[in-house]
Write a protein that holds these residues in place. Sequence first.
Motif, short mmCIF file in Angstrom:
data_model
loop_
_atom_site.label_atom_id
_atom_site.label_comp_id
_atom_site.label_asym_id
_atom_site.label_seq_id
_atom_site.Cartn_x
_atom_site.Cartn_y
_atom_site.Cartn_z
N GLY A 93 -4.86 2.09 1.97
CA GLY A 93 -5.50 0.83 1.65
C GLY A 93 -6.32 0.86 0.36
N ARG A 115 -4.00 -0.13 -2.44
CA ARG A 115 -3.15 -1.30 -2.23
C ARG A 115 -3.15 -2.20 -3.46
N SER A 166 0.85 -1.19 0.00
CA SER A 166 0.00 0.00 0.00
C SER A 166 0.89 1.24 0.00
#
Length: 91
Positions: A47, A50, A42
Amino acid sequence: MAKVEQARWWAIRPVRSRKPATYRCPLCGLRLHAMSDHMLISPEGDGDRRRHAHGECVLAAREAGRLPLESEWRATRPRPPSLWRRLTGRV
Ligand SMILES: [Zn+2]
């Protein structure tokens, strides 16, 4: 060589999914199966951005000096200003 976006540092963790999905490794451009052991990378811990990557590709990239971890990136930053050191007592 596949293209990986620019980031100051990366969060890297091992992962294995139960989903029968395939991803494309951003480091080598080849497919990887979600149910194999692989890595989740990431950019700056984001996130939402990622990517799933082969463990070997992450290892090779790290050995080549790419994909620095947050702690490694912090170690290369300039020292904090002296006022900060005076206020916190840190050296
Ligand atoms: Zn790969």
